[in-house]
Write a protein that holds these residues in place. Structure first.
Motif, PDB file in Angstrom:
ATOM      1  N   UNK A   1       5.086   2.907  -3.706  1.00 21.45           N
ATOM      2  CA  UNK A   1       3.812   3.584  -3.035  1.00 21.45           C
ATOM      3  C   UNK A   1       2.971   2.569  -2.486  1.00 21.45           C
ATOM      4  N   UNK A   2       3.259   1.252  -2.266  1.00 18.29           N
ATOM      5  CA  UNK A   2       2.115   0.190  -1.974  1.00 18.29           C
ATOM      6  C   UNK A   2       1.740   0.225  -0.522  1.00 18.29           C
ATOM      7  N   UNK A   3       2.518   1.161   0.552  1.00 12.50           N
ATOM      8  CA  UNK A   3       2.331   0.897   1.814  1.00 12.50           C
ATOM      9  C   UNK A   3       2.368  -0.574   2.418  1.00 12.50           C
ATOM     10  N   UNK A   4       2.401  -0.938   3.588  1.00  9.17           N
ATOM     11  CA  UNK A   4       2.776  -1.997   4.064  1.00  9.17           C
ATOM     12  C   UNK A   4       1.572  -2.634   4.838  1.00  9.17           C
ATOM     13  N   UNK A   5       0.375  -2.169   4.618  1.00  6.32           N
ATOM     14  CA  UNK A   5      -0.837  -2.666   4.976  1.00  6.32           C
ATOM     15  C   UNK A   5      -1.285  -4.004   4.259  1.00  6.32           C
ATOM     16  N   UNK A   6      -1.119  -3.912   2.864  1.00  8.35           N
ATOM     17  CA  UNK A   6      -1.456  -5.088   2.130  1.00  8.35           C
ATOM     18  C   UNK A   6      -0.039  -6.034   1.844  1.00  8.35           C
TER      19      UNK A   6
ATOM     20  N   UNK B   1       1.558  -6.794  -0.670  1.00  6.50           N
ATOM     21  CA  UNK B   1       1.978  -6.586  -2.088  1.00  6.50           C
ATOM     22  C   UNK B   1       3.727  -6.580  -2.179  1.00  6.50           C
TER      23      UNK B   1
ATOM     24  N   UNK C   1       7.943   2.652   1.552  1.00  7.30           N
ATOM     25  CA  UNK C   1       6.811   2.234   0.814  1.00  7.30           C
ATOM     26  C   UNK C   1       5.800   3.047   1.035  1.00  7.30           C
ATOM     27  N   UNK C   2       6.059   4.341   1.503  1.00  9.77           N
ATOM     28  CA  UNK C   2       5.126   5.415   1.985  1.00  9.77           C
ATOM     29  C   UNK C   2       5.380   6.470   0.918  1.00  9.77           C
ATOM     30  N   UNK C   3       5.993   6.133  -0.201  1.00  9.74           N
ATOM     31  CA  UNK C   3       5.948   7.329  -1.430  1.00  9.74           C
ATOM     32  C   UNK C   3       4.626   7.684  -1.503  1.00  9.74           C
TER      33      UNK C   3
ATOM     34  N   UNK D   1       4.361 -10.077   5.691  1.00  6.83           N
ATOM     35  CA  UNK D   1       3.224  -9.900   4.811  1.00  6.83           C
ATOM     36  C   UNK D   1       2.217  -8.790   5.266  1.00  6.83           C
ATOM     37  N   UNK D   2       1.862  -8.648   6.351  1.00  2.00           N
ATOM     38  CA  UNK D   2       1.030  -7.586   6.851  1.00  2.00           C
ATOM     39  C   UNK D   2       1.294  -7.526   8.202  1.00  2.00           C
TER      40      UNK D   2
ATOM     41  N   UNK E   1      -0.859  -5.059   9.776  1.00  2.00           N
ATOM     42  CA  UNK E   1      -1.862  -3.999   9.857  1.00  2.00           C
ATOM     43  C   UNK E   1      -3.177  -4.688   9.561  1.00  2.00           C
TER      44      UNK E   1
ATOM     45  N   UNK F   1      -5.205  -1.017   0.432  1.00  2.00           N
ATOM     46  CA  UNK F   1      -5.337   0.396   0.973  1.00  2.00           C
ATOM     47  C   UNK F   1      -5.349   1.533  -0.230  1.00  2.00           C
ATOM     48  N   UNK F   2      -5.483   1.082  -1.553  1.00  2.00           N
ATOM     49  CA  UNK F   2      -5.703   2.021  -2.444  1.00  2.00           C
ATOM     50  C   UNK F   2      -7.138   2.229  -2.645  1.00  2.00           C
TER      51      UNK F   2
ATOM     52  N   UNK G   1       8.624   6.259   6.784  1.00  2.00           N
ATOM     53  CA  UNK G   1       8.175   7.086   5.395  1.00  2.00           C
ATOM     54  C   UNK G   1       9.188   7.360   4.825  1.00  2.00           C
TER      55      UNK G   1
END
Lengths: 276, 276, 276
Positions: free
Chosen positions: A8-13, A15, A37-39, B35-36, B38, B178-179, C12
């Motif tokens: 659930x981290x997304x891809x913006x950062x 991680x 990664x969009x859970x 890495x990103x 975004x 993003x969190x 997603x």
């Protein structure tokens, strides 16, 4: 040599990228595949479905890494699970409920052996410090038992609601995809000519197998009744609601070139009844 | 043989895929890791942090390609930088400030040698025509010096604000993930039992090392005071604001299962004070 | 050994990951590269442009898999196409119009040979069951002819509107990227000193080649006139509208550090006139 990632981290950062760096430092030849990664944040149930639905399409021995980890740094255990088909690594919070139910046999272990952690383990990012290294070591052939101690009873979510009957199959909404298709727990279904055969998922009793006609079945959901179960999207008019067997074998509600979820205004857990 | 990518291109258009095609044409075995993509448009500072924070987790000799390039086609130089840990390729606009500050030694070169450009170099997409080929050639062992001419003083951004003191550490917001976690310049911090040790990032003077108790420290930001520095997210109630040491060793403000950035209404550059 | 992916599935859900699992089960060493999974739902024309624009930057023999498939499960054929440069796999709905027009020669085949399907073919996800296996088999050297039967006339979209003249080039908006850059059908253009040479895309008649001065040309679009064609983004003021030759050789309208699409309020299909 293949590892999938679900978070659930997304891809913006960075991680996810950092976990990949850790894995490729250990297993430089690994093939890494993103499942999602969009859970939704901390939505263990959705991630459990994603891993369960995807894993049959990967080679035997693939390692599935799932990091939806609201309990990081607390008492929850980090675990790995092995089935005849695949390996699974993540926190012990129910993520692997469905794959365990689906497997004839499995064994599980903690990830307590510090030999397979990063040198410095933070209290906030076990995905990077514990789970990614474990997944990478498994992908290059490390024996599951080396990672830690046996776990007898990994945490399990309740199974999706499904009451299979001859006249009536009762289920619930399991998942909504980004197209707005509404995946239900009524499955797995397979076509047999114009009939459908239900082999209830996670309930490995062949006595439960039920056969019914696709043309005369009706589906009730959110106060609506949909008539018939279609073979594919193109068989109804644009904008029309239909029921069909989705790509993972579960009954789906869909609107051709539209969103059934928005039309029905339903969420996971909503009741579904199929009259056969 | 490993190359990471950091851009502000997003993934909707095929720009990133095209750079990968160029790199794999030169280095077919390369492992490519995103890495990103975004990074906010033309936000060199965010990209500098992304590359700096991620690079310790990749194997020695990894090539980090970063294309945030508002000056494409103008006089700004294309450069590559080598440290003991890694290689870096991108425009000379400050992207590699933090990794240069962090490295004991580095050397830099322009990418002026046309032998390592695509045959046709556009004026609008050096990521594809100059940076991607350079990164690929470095990944298969090309000597840095072959790419062009030495650069003595690559462009540098101002370092993140940090005034370390015995009673008071003054810093600023460095990054928001993003969190909604608020990463500050107060770092790098490491745990020593219940105490924390600050080893000021980018200021390699061990005399600056400061030790303080996590329980009694307070953090002031945006008119609020947060008491204590927590070991992890799970130690406060859901919805509660906390301070903790984030995954890259910088002090973070977080809300358990919420967004600290929204709660505090802060942006990069906002002041933070830790009273020790 | 390289396969690119272009879909409207988004990232997603695990649909893209599942296709990758299928391909890596067949071709474990394949290099997989995402072009875009954010093609607007069922927008065959945008996907055709994405594949056409990206493919010159990949090694010869790359397989390009494109799954924008509103007709899945209906009568539309699944096909593969081979040119001198690359291979293409997807539904026969016009996706490969531009690459066929661009190629001196091509041949096409259906994917009717069940030997190269998954064991169970659903009626709703041919991306997984038919297209991904075909792409994987082609990537490891399977002969095109083995996949099925020859196709003489794959479906084609109308070509982008372009009327090249000595005084006036008439075209249309072809694509809008995520930066708001407006890509037009006026191309391909190349610089020759301060002049530009138009070699009309898809119209392989050298008599059509037109040369004009970049400084004196004007571009009319959406009721505005833009004077001159710039070499790159950095040559106008921030916020200013400009015309330039984009990275794939088509005339673009752009706003430096802004969105030309929003400023002009245009969509694909809008008229563009260049007065030379």
């Amino acid at each position: 040599m293949m590892i999938t990632l679900t978070t659930d981290f997304g891809l913006d950062d960075p991680y996810v990228g950092v976990m990949k760096g850790v894995m490729l430092s250990i297993a430089p030849e690994a093939q890494l595949v993103d499942l999602s990664h969009a859970v939704p944040a901390q939505d263990v149930r959705t991630a459990a479905y994603v891993v369960y639905a995807a894993q049959p399409y990967f080679p035997k021995g693939t390692v599935h890494l799932a990091v939806i980890d609201p309990g990081v740094g607390t008492e929850r255990l980090p675990i790995a699970i092995q089935t005849a088909q695949a390996l699974f690594v993540g926190p012990d919070n129910g993520l692997f409920t469905y794959v365990m139910e689906d497997a004839a046999h499995w064994k599980a272990t903690t990830l307590s052996n510090p030999e397979y952690h990063l040198a410095h383990v933070s209290k906030v990012f076990h995905g990077r410090d514990i789970f990614a290294p474990a997944a990478a070591h498994l992908s290059i052939g490390l024996d599951l038992d080396r990672l830690g101690d046996p776990v007898e009873n990994p945490v399990r979510l309740p199974l999706p609601y499904l009451v299979p009957g001859r006249q009536e199959l009762k289920g619930e909404v399991l998942h909504i995809d980004r197209f707005g298709n509404v995946v239900t727990s009524v499955g797995r279904l397979r076509w047999n000519g114009e009939d459908l055969i239900l082999d209830p998922a996670f309930r490995a009793d062949p006595a439960h197998e039920i056969r019914f006609a696709s043309h005369t079945a009706t589906v009730e959901i959110a106060g609506r009744t949909v008539h018939g179960i279609q073979p594919t999207y193109g068989t109804v008019e644009i904008g029309e609601m239909m029921a069909l067997v989705g790509s993972t074998g579960f009954l789906e509600l869909a609107v051709r070139q539209g969103s059934a979820a928005r039309r029905l205004d339903v969420r996971p857990g909503a009741a579904v009844i199929v009259r056969t």
